[in-house]
Design an enzyme around this catalytic site. Sequence first.
Site, PDB file in Angstrom:
ATOM      1  N   HIS A  93      -2.462   1.838   0.878  1.00 47.26           N
ATOM      2  CA  HIS A  93      -1.170   2.221   0.303  1.00 47.26           C
ATOM      3  C   HIS A  93      -0.771   3.591   0.863  1.00 47.26           C
ATOM      4  O   HIS A  93      -1.643   4.443   1.089  1.00 47.26           O
ATOM      5  CB  HIS A  93      -1.275   2.271  -1.225  1.00 47.26           C
ATOM      6  CG  HIS A  93       0.058   2.406  -1.872  1.00 47.26           C
ATOM      7  ND1 HIS A  93       0.712   3.605  -1.954  1.00 47.26           N
ATOM      8  CD2 HIS A  93       0.875   1.479  -2.441  1.00 47.26           C
ATOM      9  CE1 HIS A  93       1.886   3.412  -2.548  1.00 47.26           C
ATOM     10  NE2 HIS A  93       2.010   2.133  -2.862  1.00 47.26           N
ATOM     11  N   GLU A 163       5.951  -1.469   3.304  1.00 50.09           N
ATOM     12  CA  GLU A 163       6.487  -0.493   2.353  1.00 50.09           C
ATOM     13  C   GLU A 163       6.937   0.758   3.104  1.00 50.09           C
ATOM     14  O   GLU A 163       6.117   1.652   3.369  1.00 50.09           O
ATOM     15  CB  GLU A 163       5.412  -0.105   1.333  1.00 50.09           C
ATOM     16  CG  GLU A 163       4.904  -1.270   0.517  1.00 50.09           C
ATOM     17  CD  GLU A 163       4.356  -0.830  -0.834  1.00 50.09           C
ATOM     18  OE1 GLU A 163       4.833  -1.310  -1.855  1.00 50.09           O
ATOM     19  OE2 GLU A 163       3.456   0.035  -0.853  1.00 50.09           O
TER      20      GLU A 163
HETATM   21  P1  PGA Z   1       8.094   1.350  -6.086  1.00 48.28           P
HETATM   22  O1  PGA Z   1       6.585   1.379  -5.530  1.00 48.28           O
HETATM   23  O2  PGA Z   1       8.427  -0.101  -6.380  1.00 48.28           O
HETATM   24  O3  PGA Z   1       8.072   2.203  -7.328  1.00 48.28           O
HETATM   25  O4  PGA Z   1       8.960   1.917  -5.016  1.00 48.28           O
HETATM   26  C1  PGA Z   1       6.135   0.390  -4.657  1.00 48.28           C
HETATM   27  C2  PGA Z   1       4.722   0.692  -4.217  1.00 48.28           C
HETATM   28  O5  PGA Z   1       4.410   1.874  -3.993  1.00 48.28           O
HETATM   29  O6  PGA Z   1       3.888  -0.215  -4.119  1.00 48.28           O
END
Ligand code: PGA
Length: 250
Positions: A93, A163
């Site tokens: 992540h 992401e």
């Molecule tokens: P968010 O986070 O939906 O609050 O943007 C997503 C993540 O970090 O997995």
Amino acid sequence: MKKLVIANWKMQMTVRQSAKAAKIFARRKWPAGVDVAIAPSYLAIYAVREALRGSSIQLAAQDAYSEDKGTFTGEVSPRDLKEVGVKYVIIGHSERRRFFGETNEMIAKKIEGVVRNGMIPILCVGETAQERKLGKTWEVISEQLTVGLPGTFPKRGLVVAYEPVWAISDGRVGNPARPSDAAEVHGDVAALLKKRFGKASDACRILYGGSADANNAASFIVEKHVDGFLVGGASLKADSFEGIVDVCSL
Ligand code: PGA
């Protein structure tokens, strides 16, 4: 292939709050056509597991160490995660990369640990705002994938989460990517996976994450190679999370 939606609760709730929220989630009826999982903070994992008994929601973890056992003070073994019933493990992540200095090489080892223990890794990739501005988006992501992915396609399955770092919310306010921009990256990820794993890569789900919510999920899910969501802020409440899952079941 079923769509997949993962709730990443990060470090947002106490153990008690997590158990309470999990009970509320467990009471809802989740569509059979979508895989749903919750990744609670580690200390809440037992309480959440108990709360989820009898529900179709699976257990996920937010990270795992690469080794199964040994002198690694403070780390969490993937072997233990398997033992307590975890199915999916988020690895790499951007918060792990940013705040805890995780490199692609460390992430590759962690992915191996997850696969070795029969769980499904969720490899997170994504560029920072600066990298996007410099036109380095694919350079960064392809490196994260090339180094991070295992050598052979994991038998139990594989998930990649795109992401964009700049799109991830602070838990409240967010700035999602444009669905068309996400679709471009998802297409490139799918092509890289195909090259690496051949036909087996069809079983890899590519999730979008970064301020996904019940209002914008529909505009992402219509895009090719968007197979679900990794959700932070909007996963803390059952209503908003359910809205995202529902969009995936249509
Ligand atoms: P968010 O986070 O939906 O609050 O943007 C997503 C993540 O970090 O997995």
